[in-house]
Enzyme design. Sequence first.
Site, PDB file in Angstrom:
ATOM      1  N   ASN A 223       0.841  -1.205   0.000  1.00  0.00           N
ATOM      2  CA  ASN A 223       0.000   0.000   0.000  1.00  0.00           C
ATOM      3  C   ASN A 223       0.869   1.244   0.000  1.00  0.00           C
ATOM      4  O   ASN A 223       2.092   1.154   0.024  1.00  0.00           O
ATOM      5  CB  ASN A 223      -0.976  -0.020   1.176  1.00  0.00           C
ATOM      6  CG  ASN A 223      -0.246  -0.063   2.503  1.00  0.00           C
ATOM      7  OD1 ASN A 223       0.511   0.837   2.838  1.00  0.00           O
ATOM      8  ND2 ASN A 223      -0.446  -1.139   3.261  1.00  0.00           N
ATOM      9  N   ASP A 293      -4.102  -6.215   5.055  1.00  0.00           N
ATOM     10  CA  ASP A 293      -5.130  -7.034   5.714  1.00  0.00           C
ATOM     11  C   ASP A 293      -5.060  -8.496   5.262  1.00  0.00           C
ATOM     12  O   ASP A 293      -5.411  -9.392   6.012  1.00  0.00           O
ATOM     13  CB  ASP A 293      -6.521  -6.474   5.408  1.00  0.00           C
ATOM     14  CG  ASP A 293      -6.755  -5.156   6.120  1.00  0.00           C
ATOM     15  OD1 ASP A 293      -6.136  -4.976   7.198  1.00  0.00           O
ATOM     16  OD2 ASP A 293      -7.508  -4.312   5.605  1.00  0.00           O
ATOM     17  N   ASP A 320      -3.836  -9.648  13.144  1.00  0.00           N
ATOM     18  CA  ASP A 320      -3.852  -8.244  13.576  1.00  0.00           C
ATOM     19  C   ASP A 320      -2.748  -8.090  14.628  1.00  0.00           C
ATOM     20  O   ASP A 320      -2.844  -8.633  15.729  1.00  0.00           O
ATOM     21  CB  ASP A 320      -5.225  -7.890  14.154  1.00  0.00           C
ATOM     22  CG  ASP A 320      -5.373  -6.387  14.334  1.00  0.00           C
ATOM     23  OD1 ASP A 320      -4.480  -5.779  14.954  1.00  0.00           O
ATOM     24  OD2 ASP A 320      -6.361  -5.827  13.839  1.00  0.00           O
ATOM     25  N   LYS A 355      -9.943  -3.785  19.608  1.00  0.00           N
ATOM     26  CA  LYS A 355      -8.545  -4.243  19.663  1.00  0.00           C
ATOM     27  C   LYS A 355      -7.959  -4.140  21.064  1.00  0.00           C
ATOM     28  O   LYS A 355      -6.781  -4.372  21.261  1.00  0.00           O
ATOM     29  CB  LYS A 355      -7.699  -3.433  18.665  1.00  0.00           C
ATOM     30  CG  LYS A 355      -8.126  -3.611  17.217  1.00  0.00           C
ATOM     31  CD  LYS A 355      -7.170  -2.927  16.240  1.00  0.00           C
ATOM     32  CE  LYS A 355      -7.746  -2.973  14.835  1.00  0.00           C
ATOM     33  NZ  LYS A 355      -6.741  -3.276  13.818  1.00  0.00           N
TER      34      LYS A 355
HETATM   35  O1  C5P Z   1      -8.087  -2.346  11.465  1.00  0.00           O
HETATM   36  P1  C5P Z   1      -7.238  -1.234  10.990  1.00  0.00           P
HETATM   37  O2  C5P Z   1      -6.204  -1.661   9.989  1.00  0.00           O
HETATM   38  O3  C5P Z   1      -7.932  -0.004  10.587  1.00  0.00           O
HETATM   39  O4  C5P Z   1      -6.480  -0.815  12.349  1.00  0.00           O
HETATM   40  C1  C5P Z   1      -5.479   0.112  12.349  1.00  0.00           C
HETATM   41  C2  C5P Z   1      -4.580  -0.136  13.540  1.00  0.00           C
HETATM   42  O5  C5P Z   1      -4.302  -1.514  13.721  1.00  0.00           O
HETATM   43  C3  C5P Z   1      -3.216   0.489  13.308  1.00  0.00           C
HETATM   44  O6  C5P Z   1      -2.707   0.851  14.557  1.00  0.00           O
HETATM   45  C4  C5P Z   1      -2.450  -0.633  12.662  1.00  0.00           C
HETATM   46  O7  C5P Z   1      -1.045  -0.443  12.793  1.00  0.00           O
HETATM   47  C5  C5P Z   1      -2.959  -1.820  13.418  1.00  0.00           C
HETATM   48  N1  C5P Z   1      -2.973  -3.080  12.658  1.00  0.00           N
HETATM   49  C6  C5P Z   1      -2.116  -4.099  13.003  1.00  0.00           C
HETATM   50  N2  C5P Z   1      -2.171  -5.284  12.326  1.00  0.00           N
HETATM   51  C7  C5P Z   1      -3.045  -5.479  11.338  1.00  0.00           C
HETATM   52  C8  C5P Z   1      -3.917  -4.453  10.962  1.00  0.00           C
HETATM   53  C9  C5P Z   1      -3.859  -3.263  11.639  1.00  0.00           C
HETATM   54  O8  C5P Z   1      -1.307  -3.929  13.920  1.00  0.00           O
HETATM   55  N3  C5P Z   1      -3.064  -6.638  10.687  1.00  0.00           N
END
Ligand code: C5P
Length: 421
Positions: A223, A293, A320, A355
């Site tokens: 990305n 993701d 995550d 989270k």
């Molecule tokens: O769910 P989303 O990607 O929007 O969440 C953003 C937060 O979660 C950020 O702090 C990002 O660094 C963290 N994140 C993570 N691992 C993932 C997806 C997001 O640590 N696989």
Amino acid sequence: MSFDLSVISNKKIILAVTGGIAAYKSAILVRRLKDFGFDVRVVMTQGAQAFITPLTFQALSGNPVHTTLLDSEAEAGMGHIELARWADLVLVAPASCDTLAKFAAGLADDLLSTLYLATKAPVWVAPAMNQQMWAAKATQRNLNTLVEDGVHVIMPDAGSQACGDVGLGRMPEPEDLAQQVIDYFHRAQRAIAEKFGMLAGKRVVVTAGPTREAIDPVRYISNHSTGKMGFAIAAACYAAGAKVTLLAGPVSLDTPNGVRRINVSSAIKMLDESMHQLEEGCDIFIATAAVADYRVAEVAEHKIKKAGDELHVSLVKNPDIVATIAQQTKRPFMVGFAAETRNVEEYAAGKLVAKKLDMIACNDVSRADIGFASDENAMIVFFADQYQLEKRDLEKASKQEIAQQLVEAIHDALHHEIEPV
Ligand code: C5P
């Protein structure tokens, strides 16, 4: 009363138990100290073992119990000098008359008296004894010597004693002692912070940049994250006195001064390295990385050749990272980020809860003037309920200034939490 456990997590305490009926209270004390996240090792004198067994303390502390000075097996495990260096605090509870006398005289004829001489850590004693023995001139003389030598004496309580007497000499309750230990680390932390910076002494891990998920040896999914915000935060944490490790995805940015950088590519690698950092010790975890993701289910061993009009690549969900770290038992203070294009506040607040974060900073990436590749940013920060800070707006500013405001927000949250209420 609530506390920021990250301030004291990984602090190491030697609890030295000497001979006295109050030794049974020390078993509960180990539990309380463990509840607060301390790593506890118990040292027992011979006298203590007449009242309570080493096995009890081993089970409660989760560590081997140290009882003898010149035992080759014990020395091979953690020798007495190593043990003396290991401790952040030596708490002698209960401290018998005999132990006080040995300390005052500088004897080194058993493990505890040797440790006392060999440690640089603060030493606390909680004397517990018959009221007449407490009042004895020799005991008081020894206590005065210890105070002069820098030992902290926790005064005994008054009350009825096991021997039937009434007077001064009871060891304070384990809850009180554990509380005093926490208060001490709290004060020490604040003093350091005031002297050296808002995050002095803290170990911070920052994830930054995108991740790169291989399709085959030459192609990948990624990305547009540049890593600028994460790098600016790492720099601001270092400037605030923290020891910073930056887990960087593939970005073309210089490593900030003083920051230890570890390059990673995929989400799985970033998670592995994050877990490793957690084991090494981490007080604050800041997840700014734009983690992919999904990753490719099966990475092709060789370059995929052009064939047909369509190519189907199957993707599987990535772990995550921030949520995984937040689930660990000895978790750091967790900071997440949310980049949204609509319902920014609502989604961010939802992620804070989902989270299990302590704090989340969110921004509206649909705005061209802030976010991703921009040098400026504006954010709204939400805190988990217990910090009683709710929400804070960080006005549009350079990513460096925003990073400093975030450091302040982290500091404020930590201090709110550790302030006795
Ligand atoms: O769910 P989303 O990607 O929007 O969440 C953003 C937060 O979660 C950020 O702090 C990002 O660094 C963290 N994140 C993570 N691992 C993932 C997806 C997001 O640590 N696989």
